[in-house]
Design an enzyme around this catalytic site. Structure first.
Site, mmCIF file in Angstrom:
data_model
loop_
_atom_site.group_PDB
_atom_site.id
_atom_site.type_symbol
_atom_site.label_atom_id
_atom_site.label_comp_id
_atom_site.label_asym_id
_atom_site.label_seq_id
_atom_site.Cartn_x
_atom_site.Cartn_y
_atom_site.Cartn_z
ATOM 1 N N ASP A 81 -8.116 -0.450 -4.788
ATOM 2 C CA ASP A 81 -8.649 0.373 -3.689
ATOM 3 C C ASP A 81 -8.035 1.768 -3.711
ATOM 4 O O ASP A 81 -7.637 2.297 -2.672
ATOM 5 C CB ASP A 81 -8.375 -0.296 -2.340
ATOM 6 C CG ASP A 81 -8.903 -1.718 -2.263
ATOM 7 O OD1 ASP A 81 -9.837 -2.036 -3.017
ATOM 8 O OD2 ASP A 81 -8.382 -2.501 -1.451
ATOM 9 N N GLN A 129 -1.488 1.062 -5.464
ATOM 10 C CA GLN A 129 -2.394 0.528 -4.456
ATOM 11 C C GLN A 129 -2.609 1.554 -3.349
ATOM 12 O O GLN A 129 -1.662 2.064 -2.770
ATOM 13 C CB GLN A 129 -1.833 -0.770 -3.855
ATOM 14 C CG GLN A 129 -2.767 -1.423 -2.859
ATOM 15 C CD GLN A 129 -2.289 -2.787 -2.398
ATOM 16 O OE1 GLN A 129 -1.339 -3.343 -2.942
ATOM 17 N NE2 GLN A 129 -2.952 -3.338 -1.402
ATOM 18 N N ASP A 130 -3.888 1.864 -3.080
ATOM 19 C CA ASP A 130 -4.252 2.789 -2.003
ATOM 20 C C ASP A 130 -3.699 4.194 -2.235
ATOM 21 O O ASP A 130 -3.030 4.766 -1.381
ATOM 22 C CB ASP A 130 -3.769 2.255 -0.646
ATOM 23 C CG ASP A 130 -4.507 1.004 -0.202
ATOM 24 O OD1 ASP A 130 -5.250 0.444 -1.022
ATOM 25 O OD2 ASP A 130 -4.344 0.594 0.954
ATOM 26 N N ARG A 183 -15.073 -2.296 -3.247
ATOM 27 C CA ARG A 183 -14.967 -3.485 -2.404
ATOM 28 C C ARG A 183 -15.414 -3.098 -0.992
ATOM 29 O O ARG A 183 -15.111 -2.000 -0.514
ATOM 30 C CB ARG A 183 -13.533 -4.019 -2.373
ATOM 31 C CG ARG A 183 -12.965 -4.358 -3.741
ATOM 32 C CD ARG A 183 -11.805 -5.329 -3.647
ATOM 33 N NE ARG A 183 -10.704 -4.823 -2.828
ATOM 34 C CZ ARG A 183 -9.773 -5.607 -2.285
ATOM 35 N NH1 ARG A 183 -9.836 -6.927 -2.437
ATOM 36 N NH2 ARG A 183 -8.787 -5.075 -1.575
ATOM 37 N N GLN A 214 0.858 -1.186 0.000
ATOM 38 C CA GLN A 214 0.000 0.000 0.000
ATOM 39 C C GLN A 214 0.899 1.242 0.000
ATOM 40 O O GLN A 214 1.869 1.317 0.765
ATOM 41 C CB GLN A 214 -0.898 0.005 1.232
ATOM 42 C CG GLN A 214 -1.880 -1.155 1.303
ATOM 43 C CD GLN A 214 -1.324 -2.359 2.033
ATOM 44 O OE1 GLN A 214 -0.126 -2.514 2.196
ATOM 45 N NE2 GLN A 214 -2.220 -3.224 2.480
#
Length: 337
Positions: A199, A177-178, A255, A155
């Site tokens: 995400d 990611q993130d 999600r 992340q």
């Protein structure tokens, strides 16, 4: 009473609440719009007051009660920036999102000063912990590469916003990611660009995204959102209005990170990368009973509601109304840009 009918009644009670009351978690927002003074950051020492953004932030009183504008001239600023909780009313204004970039490359598994991994929260290139923050025409970037599917500890947050009443205008959030940790508070994003893989917009804020471009760079399967509402009492959720979703990979709209996760897409164009089911339950079928996921008058090859999971919904006019205006974030009270 059938289970489906109970869920429908619960949803409509929440819709009526969102549309009718100030959100209970927050008090009245008293913004300060007009700048009291300005600071200039430039990589050339002779052209500004400071050569780094953090130096400019640190020059502001620890308890700040006036609007301070930090103008960041064109350039790439490779630094990690944090705005402390009591330094409210800070504006960061770049020369353009393609001209002014602040970047760093930490991930969740990067070793921190304590000798332990930083974690997702502390991986952020730019962290805001104070109220009434504004950012204009600047890019926030995490330079960590796109992780391989299933990689642990990768992340990599470009910006974390943990303060109430923040606005972002014409900004870019770049990562994998993130990317954007939309952590806590009421937030407004206008004409922004958010890029990531998995995400890449996540957290438990109450946020309205208007006219934003969400671009996936997933190599296989990715997700736009992971909204983290964990309590039925939380007045939080993400609403995307007049946005567009493009990119690569097979992409979920969201999600269910939080048991009571809430995400709405309205008047949004969706490219053909959207997984037909649209939403993922985080591997927990029980969350299908408690999440609120909806679309309203979306367009594009990825917007077809046929094939969506049965626990999402195509919103009616009545259901959509609270999500598609400033009232969703009490915006008429504090957004004066």
């Amino acid at each position: 009473m059938t289970q489906a009918r109970m869920i429908e009644q619960q949803f409509m009670r929440w819709v009526e609440f969102v549309g009718g009351l100030r959100h209970s978690l927050f008090g009245r927002a008293m913004n300060r719009v007009f700048p009291s003074f300005a600071l200039v950051v430039d990589k050339n020492p002779g052209k500004g007051d400071f050569t780094s953004i953090q130096e400019a932030v640190d020059s502001i009183p620890l308890i700040n009660l006036v609007r301070v504008v930090i103008k960041v001239n064109a350039g790439t600023y490779t630094e990690k920036v944090s705005i402390s909780a009591m330094r409210a009313f800070v504006t960061i204004e770049g020369a353009g999102s393609d001209k002014t970039i602040v970047q760093w490359g930490d991930t969740a598994d990067t070793t921190g000063p304590s000798g332990l991994p930083l974690g997702t929260y502390n991986s952020a290139t730019f962290s805001v912990n104070s109220a009434f923050f504004i950012a204009k025409n600047i890019s926030f970037k995490n330079t960590a590469p796109v992780p391989k599917p299933g990689a642990i500890g990768k992340q990599a947050v470009a910006l974390r916003i943990s303060g109430d009443t923040a606005a972002f205008l014409g900004c870019k959030f770049l990562g994998a990611q993130d990317t954007l940790y939309d952590h806590l508070g009421r937030h407004y994003y206008k004409d922004c660009y958010v890029e990531g893989s998995v995400d890449f917009i996540f957290g438990n804020a109450l946020s309205l995204y208007e006219g934003c471009h969400l671009h996936a760079i997933a190599e296989s399967t990715g997700a736009v959102t992971a909204q983290n509402r964990m309590s039925i009492l939380d007045d939080t959720g993400f609403s995307f209005v007049n946005c567009k979703v493009t990119g690569s990979g097979a992409l979920y709209l969201g999600r269910a990170w939080g048991i009571f996760s809430r995400v709405i897409f309205a008047y949004t164009y969706m490219d053909d990368i959207i997984v037909p089911s649209g939403w993922f339950n985080w591997g927990d079928p029980n969350r299908e009973m408690t999440v609120f996921y909806g679309q309203y008058k979306c367009t594009g090859p990825g917007a077809n509601y046929m094939g969506r999971v049965p626990w999402s919904r195509e919103l009616t006019d009545e259901e959509a109304k609270p999500f598609i205006s400033m009232s969703f974030i009490d915006g008429t009270e504090w957004i004066k840009l």
